[in-house]
Scaffold this active site. Structure first.
Site, mmCIF file in Angstrom:
data_model
loop_
_atom_site.group_PDB
_atom_site.id
_atom_site.type_symbol
_atom_site.label_atom_id
_atom_site.label_comp_id
_atom_site.label_asym_id
_atom_site.label_seq_id
_atom_site.Cartn_x
_atom_site.Cartn_y
_atom_site.Cartn_z
ATOM 1 N N GLY A 6 -4.513 2.188 8.809
ATOM 2 C CA GLY A 6 -3.640 3.359 8.746
ATOM 3 C C GLY A 6 -2.389 3.187 9.573
ATOM 4 N N LEU A 14 0.646 3.555 8.472
ATOM 5 C CA LEU A 14 1.258 2.576 7.575
ATOM 6 C C LEU A 14 2.747 2.390 7.849
ATOM 7 C CD1 LEU A 14 -0.461 3.746 4.261
ATOM 8 C CD2 LEU A 14 -1.255 2.051 5.916
ATOM 9 N N GLN A 48 -13.963 -3.895 15.799
ATOM 10 C CA GLN A 48 -13.028 -4.968 16.123
ATOM 11 C C GLN A 48 -12.231 -4.734 17.406
ATOM 12 O OE1 GLN A 48 -10.905 -4.308 12.259
ATOM 13 N NE2 GLN A 48 -9.076 -4.866 13.408
ATOM 14 N N ASP A 54 -0.626 -11.219 10.785
ATOM 15 C CA ASP A 54 -1.938 -11.478 11.369
ATOM 16 C C ASP A 54 -2.453 -12.795 10.781
ATOM 17 O OD1 ASP A 54 -2.457 -8.941 12.921
ATOM 18 O OD2 ASP A 54 -1.978 -8.126 10.959
ATOM 19 N N GLY A 74 5.441 -3.033 6.181
ATOM 20 C CA GLY A 74 4.613 -4.231 5.953
ATOM 21 C C GLY A 74 3.461 -3.907 5.003
ATOM 22 N N HIS A 75 2.744 -2.796 5.286
ATOM 23 C CA HIS A 75 1.638 -2.392 4.399
ATOM 24 C C HIS A 75 2.181 -2.077 3.002
ATOM 25 C CE1 HIS A 75 0.057 -0.946 8.444
ATOM 26 N NE2 HIS A 75 -0.887 -1.773 8.039
HETATM 27 O O1 PAF Z 1 -5.267 -5.828 9.891
HETATM 28 C C1 PAF Z 1 -5.900 -4.760 9.986
HETATM 29 O O2 PAF Z 1 -5.341 -3.672 9.928
HETATM 30 C C2 PAF Z 1 -7.400 -4.806 10.187
HETATM 31 O O3 PAF Z 1 -7.775 -5.873 11.004
HETATM 32 C C3 PAF Z 1 -8.212 -4.803 8.888
HETATM 33 C C4 PAF Z 1 -7.964 -6.063 8.052
HETATM 34 C C5 PAF Z 1 -7.847 -3.572 8.058
HETATM 35 C C6 PAF Z 1 -9.705 -4.743 9.190
HETATM 36 O O4 PAF Z 1 -10.040 -3.583 9.900
#
Ligand code: PAF
Length: 280
Positions: free
Chosen positions: A31, A33, A61, A150, A36-37
């Site tokens: 989220g 956003l 994570q 990433d 990039g997204h």
């Molecule tokens: O890059 C991210 O936003 C997160 O690491 C992902 C790939 C959505 C996994 O939670």
């Protein structure tokens, strides 16, 4: 556009589309956003019939001292951006349905996750691979779209999908940058005005290193110390500056072929990452 919170309903909806021969494109996100997204969404829309964006701030994570609770969340704005971008579905599960009581299965990609961000965030990639494996099982997309920003995450997820014989093609798209070169990130909003104006130094240092490498300099140690000295004045702490190969993410001494030059550094209290890929 529909926003679905239930795993079962999401699966049923997408099965119905697949039965009609429609292809599914998937953009996993946490989220908040940004452009990039949205570049990933546009590509998904171009290449597949049904586009799904997941919005899930994945607790697995984040390390115990990291910013899980503070991580920016803005569902209203995200929904409006997705609607405008023509997304078919937002999948917006809660943590209890993704990790119910008794949850005990984790996915780990060895080797690739041990260098770079894996050094200072030892459980991070296990959280990423676990949640993405779950999301891929729920959504079963033909294609999943990830950003090069990433880089390690993208390489790890590509390996996971290959190793586990998943039926999803992974598409990696270029990093989208602000006008001054700063890589777009949801965490950029943590930066103060002074930090924000200092932050593009990271990309400038990477670019200068790229020019040196392309002109023949293959000395990784020299390249690393050049980048470090450029970003030291603006960084509260440098997590790493590394030159690695793009397959196994192993440190390179002599740069030959394709190399990933990657940086993670704290600007104030915000940890920023960036990278470029260069060929010598
Ligand atoms: O890059 C991210 O936003 C997160 O690491 C992902 C790939 C959505 C996994 O939670």
């Amino acid at each position: 556009m529909r926003i679905l919170r239930s795993i079962g309903l999401m699966k049923r909806e997408l099965s119905a589309h697949r039965r009609k021969g429609r292809t599914v494109g998937f953009v996993p996100t946490m989220g908040c956003l940004h452009e990039g997204h949205l570049s990933l969404v546009r590509r998904a829309r171009k290449e597949t019939d049904i586009s799904v964006v997941s919005i899930f701030v994945n607790p697995a994570q984040f390390g115990p001292k990291e910013d899980y609770l503070r991580y920016p969340r803005d569902m209203k704005r995200d929904a409006s951006l997705c609607r405008k971008a023509g997304v078919s579905y937002i999948f917006y599960p809660d943590a209890k349905s993704m990790y119910p009581a008794g949850y005990s299965t984790y996915v780990r990609v060895r080797g690739l996750t041990e260098n770079l961000c894996g050094r200072s965030r030892p459980s991070h990639f296990e959280g990423v691979t676990t949640v993405v494996a779950k999301l891929l099982n729920i959504i079963r997309p033909d294609r999943m779209y990830l950003g090069q920003k990433d880089a390690q995450q993208a390489i790890v997820l590509k390996r996971m999908s290959g190793d586990l014989d998943m039926d999803t093609d992974i598409v990696i798209m270029p990093t989208v940058r602000e006008k001054d070169g700063l890589a777009m990130s949801s965490r950029n909003r943590y930066l103060s005005a002074d930090e924000r104006s200092a932050a593009p130094t990271i990309y400038r240092a990477l670019q200068e290193a790229g020019v040196l490498i392309k002109s023949g300099n293959g000395d990784a140690a020299g390249i690393i110390s050049g980048i470090r000295s450029k970003i030291r004045p603006i960084a509260a702490k440098i997590d790493y500056v590394s030159v690695v190969d793009t397959k196994e993410l192993k440190d390179m001494k002599n740069i030959k072929g394709e190399a990933l030059i990657a940086v993670a550094a704290w600007v104030g209290k915000t940890r920023l990452i960036d990278n470029i890929i260069v060929r010598r």
